[in-house]
Design an enzyme around this catalytic site. Structure first.
Site, short mmCIF file in Angstrom:
data_model
loop_
_atom_site.label_atom_id
_atom_site.label_comp_id
_atom_site.label_asym_id
_atom_site.label_seq_id
_atom_site.Cartn_x
_atom_site.Cartn_y
_atom_site.Cartn_z
N LYS A 74 -28.21 17.33 -25.58
CA LYS A 74 -27.00 16.52 -25.37
C LYS A 74 -27.11 15.12 -25.99
O LYS A 74 -26.11 14.46 -26.25
CB LYS A 74 -26.67 16.41 -23.88
CG LYS A 74 -27.65 15.60 -23.06
CD LYS A 74 -27.18 15.54 -21.62
CE LYS A 74 -28.18 14.85 -20.72
NZ LYS A 74 -28.57 13.50 -21.10
N ASP A 131 -40.84 18.08 -16.72
CA ASP A 131 -40.55 17.13 -15.63
C ASP A 131 -39.58 17.68 -14.60
O ASP A 131 -39.52 17.19 -13.48
CB ASP A 131 -39.94 15.84 -16.21
CG ASP A 131 -40.98 14.88 -16.76
OD1 ASP A 131 -42.15 15.28 -16.92
OD2 ASP A 131 -40.61 13.71 -17.03
N HIS A 151 -74.45 7.65 -31.98
CA HIS A 151 -74.76 6.26 -31.66
C HIS A 151 -74.36 5.39 -32.83
O HIS A 151 -74.63 5.76 -33.99
CB HIS A 151 -76.26 6.13 -31.40
CG HIS A 151 -76.68 4.71 -31.14
ND1 HIS A 151 -76.42 4.08 -29.94
CD2 HIS A 151 -77.29 3.80 -31.93
CE1 HIS A 151 -76.88 2.84 -30.00
NE2 HIS A 151 -77.41 2.65 -31.20
P1 FAD Z 1 -37.65 15.11 -21.39
O1 FAD Z 1 -38.55 14.51 -22.38
O2 FAD Z 1 -37.06 14.22 -20.35
O3 FAD Z 1 -36.49 15.83 -22.22
C1 FAD Z 1 -35.41 16.41 -21.62
C2 FAD Z 1 -34.30 16.54 -22.63
O4 FAD Z 1 -33.29 17.37 -22.10
C3 FAD Z 1 -33.61 15.22 -22.97
O5 FAD Z 1 -33.55 15.05 -24.37
C4 FAD Z 1 -32.21 15.38 -22.40
O6 FAD Z 1 -31.21 14.71 -23.15
C5 FAD Z 1 -32.03 16.87 -22.48
N1 FAD Z 1 -31.04 17.41 -21.53
C6 FAD Z 1 -30.98 17.21 -20.19
N2 FAD Z 1 -29.97 17.93 -19.65
C7 FAD Z 1 -29.38 18.60 -20.67
C8 FAD Z 1 -28.32 19.51 -20.76
N3 FAD Z 1 -27.64 19.94 -19.68
N4 FAD Z 1 -27.95 19.97 -21.99
C9 FAD Z 1 -28.63 19.59 -23.10
N5 FAD Z 1 -29.67 18.75 -23.07
C10 FAD Z 1 -30.05 18.26 -21.87
N6 FAD Z 1 -45.95 10.89 -20.54
C11 FAD Z 1 -47.16 11.00 -21.11
O7 FAD Z 1 -47.76 12.08 -21.06
N7 FAD Z 1 -47.73 9.95 -21.77
C12 FAD Z 1 -47.12 8.75 -21.86
O8 FAD Z 1 -47.68 7.82 -22.45
C13 FAD Z 1 -45.87 8.59 -21.25
N8 FAD Z 1 -45.22 7.42 -21.31
C14 FAD Z 1 -43.98 7.29 -20.73
C15 FAD Z 1 -43.36 6.05 -20.79
C16 FAD Z 1 -42.12 5.88 -20.20
C17 FAD Z 1 -41.45 4.53 -20.27
C18 FAD Z 1 -41.48 6.99 -19.57
C19 FAD Z 1 -40.12 6.82 -18.97
C20 FAD Z 1 -42.11 8.22 -19.52
C21 FAD Z 1 -43.37 8.38 -20.08
N9 FAD Z 1 -44.05 9.59 -20.03
C22 FAD Z 1 -45.29 9.71 -20.59
C23 FAD Z 1 -43.48 10.77 -19.37
C24 FAD Z 1 -42.89 11.73 -20.43
O9 FAD Z 1 -41.91 11.05 -21.17
C25 FAD Z 1 -42.28 12.94 -19.74
O10 FAD Z 1 -43.25 13.55 -18.90
C26 FAD Z 1 -41.82 13.97 -20.77
O11 FAD Z 1 -40.87 13.41 -21.65
C27 FAD Z 1 -41.22 15.20 -20.07
O12 FAD Z 1 -40.82 16.11 -21.03
P2 FAD Z 1 -39.65 17.17 -20.77
O13 FAD Z 1 -39.59 17.98 -22.01
O14 FAD Z 1 -39.88 17.84 -19.48
O15 FAD Z 1 -38.33 16.32 -20.59
#
Ligand code: FAD
Ligand code: NAI
Length: 466
Positions: free
Chosen positions: A34, A313, A445
């Site tokens: 999205k 997540d 080392h």
């Molecule tokens: P996300 O990355 O949240 O992706 C979900 C995607 O789904 C998004 O693009 C969203 O737009 C899309 N979406 C949602 N609903 C819909 C829908 N109905 N239709 C279409 N698309 C949709 N983790 C680490 O391991 N190392 C780090 O250094 C780290 N740093 C971070 C720093 C910050 C500031 C934050 C906020 C988080 C950080 N994280 C880090 C956590 C990491 O970003 C998340 O754990 C990771 O992005 C989760 O991946 P995901 O694929 O589950 O979801």
């Protein structure tokens, strides 16, 4: 109507990695996103932009404070924040383009719009008032997470910000008040502190970084205080008055008692993240959530609706990009009839501050609570040759091993490059290795990693350099 073997909703590290693996396994795959760009929270407003700013601000700090002692004389560095933000954006763009390339290379269709599950095998994708129905054998929900909010405190992303606003401030705040001494608070607090902000962190619990080994967290707090961080532990922010030029935050002891007021130019709220399921139509489709609003899954990532899986997540477990990625691979393999698997006992965690903090496996507190008999081996970087010559001796390595079998149960490191050093512990633990195995592995080392070997030797009370 388009038909697929797999439709993945969300293109964060969970979703896009799942799509690539499924395509490698011969499936016809589409992803639904999205947002205007691919890559999810991680690439756009999470891991990558925060690491770009951590790197740039660390260089700024080094140039200002560390060069002189090495005999490098340079004028005091001048901050050009728009250029630093541009550096961050270039990093984001490069990585987002990388994901677009991976989708093309693996022949994954990218469907721009919001995905909604209409039932088994049916996804509706809506964008700009139009929608299309997609048929698919399998669906993976990888919709990630969103910021958790504090009741009564409205985030405007200008003065009261979440991590997203804190990654794009247009000037360095004089005073930055951070709510939550977790990973985001300490990483983004480090960025702005290095660039000149006065930083106060208010934390509900009586310690920073809950979940990390307590001894490591204590030393980390001391190091951050030496750098100039101020902590108010066992306290909570209950209100922020935005009427004046500066913000006035009301701070109350967590246990109750008299409130105090702290002034700040910017308040960063980072008290955790919550699963994101808005607009997915889960209730109507019959996909069950757990009591904390996460998509409920069985050990094979299957939800309560046939043919629908969930990862990252949006499901239980640490909210980390690499955990989401590994689940993406595992679920693709399971859908393909293979034995996809994630070992939740060996998922490293890293805080990318200076020094870094890294951890894998059990903490000392967890072992005590579980009644497991363990031995501890510790080695400080003050006794590591490479750290000494570089004059970066803060921190130590701590290894926890089973008292009976010597099997390594947890490794915790605080120190420069701790985030890179943790992986030898991960490999060791994946293979069920012992402290003795690590202690007998030759380490180059002079490296900081020798401190890991020495900590393993220290489990058997025979460290050489201490
Ligand atoms: P996300 O990355 O949240 O992706 C979900 C995607 O789904 C998004 O693009 C969203 O737009 C899309 N979406 C949602 N609903 C819909 C829908 N109905 N239709 C279409 N698309 C949709 N983790 C680490 O391991 N190392 C780090 O250094 C780290 N740093 C971070 C720093 C910050 C500031 C934050 C906020 C988080 C950080 N994280 C880090 C956590 C990491 O970003 C998340 O754990 C990771 O992005 C989760 O991946 P995901 O694929 O589950 O979801
Ligand atoms: P967090 O869970 O790491 O920390 C939140 C902190 O806020 C905790 O210490 C908690 O006790 C405290 N808190 C909760 N309510 C509070 C209140 N009302 N007042 C004061 N303190 C309060 O969450 P954070 O920092 O928001 O990060 C979210 C997630 O993003 C992390 O859990 C992590 O999974 C991920 N992340 C990972 C990074 C990494 O791997 N380097 C970097 C940044 C984020």
């Amino acid at each position: 109507m388009a038909t697929y073997d797999l439709v993945v909703i969300g293109t964060g590290p969970g979703g896009y990695v799942c799509a690539v693996r499924a395509s490698q396994l011969g499936m016809k795959v589409a992803v639904v996103e999205k947002n205007a760009t691919l890559g999810g929270t991680c690439l756009n407003v999470g891991c990558m932009p925060s690491k770009a700013l951590l790197h740039a601000s660390e260089m700024f700090e080094e140039a200002g404070h560390s060069f002189a002692k090495m005999g490098i004389s340079v004028p005091a560095p001048k901050l050009e924040l728009p250029a630093m933000m541009n550096f961050k954006q270039q990093g984001i763009d490069g990585n987002v383009k990388g994901v677009e390339f991976l989708m093309k290379k693996n022949k994954v269709d990218v469907l721009k719009g919001t995905g909604k599950i209409l039932g088994t095998g049916k996804v509706e994708v809506s964008a700009d008032g139009k929608s299309q129905l997609i048929e698919t054998k399998n669906i993976v929900i990888a919709t990630g997470s969103d910021i958790a909010r504090l009741k009564g405190i409205e985030i405007d992303e200008k003065r009261i910000v979440s991590s997203t606003g804190a990654l794009s401030l247009d000037k360095v705040p004089g005073k930055l008040l951070i709510v939550g001494a977790g990973v985001i608070g300490l990483e983004l607090g480090s960025v702005w502190h290095r660039l000149g902000a006065e930083v106060v962190v208010v934390e509900f619990l009586d310690r920073i970084l809950p979940g990390m080994d307590g001894e490591i967290a204590k030393q980390f707090q001391r190091i951050l205080e030496k750098q100039g961080f101020a902590f108010k532990l066992g306290a909570k922010v209950t209100a922020v008055d935005t009427s004046g030029k500066t913000l006035k935050a009301t701070i109350e002891p967590a246990a109750g008692g008299a409130a105090e007021t702290l002034e700040a130019d910017v308040v960063l709220v980072c008290i955790g993240r919550v699963p994101y399921t808005d607009g997915l139509g889960l209730k109507e489709a019959g996909v069950a959530l757990d009591p904390r609003g996460r998509v409920q899954i069985d050990p094979h990532f299957a939800t309560s609706l046939k043919g629908v899986y969930a990862i990252g997540d949006v499901v239980a477990g640490p909210m980390l990009a690499h955990k989401a990625e590994d689940e993406g691979v595992a679920v693709a393999e399971i859908i393909a009839g293979q034995a996809g698997h994630v070992n939740y006992d060996v998922i490293p965690g890293v805080v990318y501050t200076t020094p870094e903090v890294s951890s894998v496996g059990k903490t000392e507190e967890e072992l005590k609570q579980a009644g497991v008999a363990y031995t501890v081996g510790k080695f400080p970087f003050t006794a590591n040759g490479r750290s000494k010559v570089n004059q970066t001796t803060d921190g130590f390595v701590k290894i926890l091993a089973d008292a009976k079998t010597d099997r390594v149960l947890g490794v915790h490191i605080i120190g420069i490059e701790a985030g890179e050093m943790i992986h030898e512990a991960c490999v060791l633990m994946e293979f069920g290795g012992s402290a003795e195995d690590l202690a007998r592995t030759c380490h180059a080392h002079p490296t900081r990693s020798e401190a890991v070997k020495e900590a393993a030797l220290a489990v058997g009370k025979r460290a050489i350099h201490m």
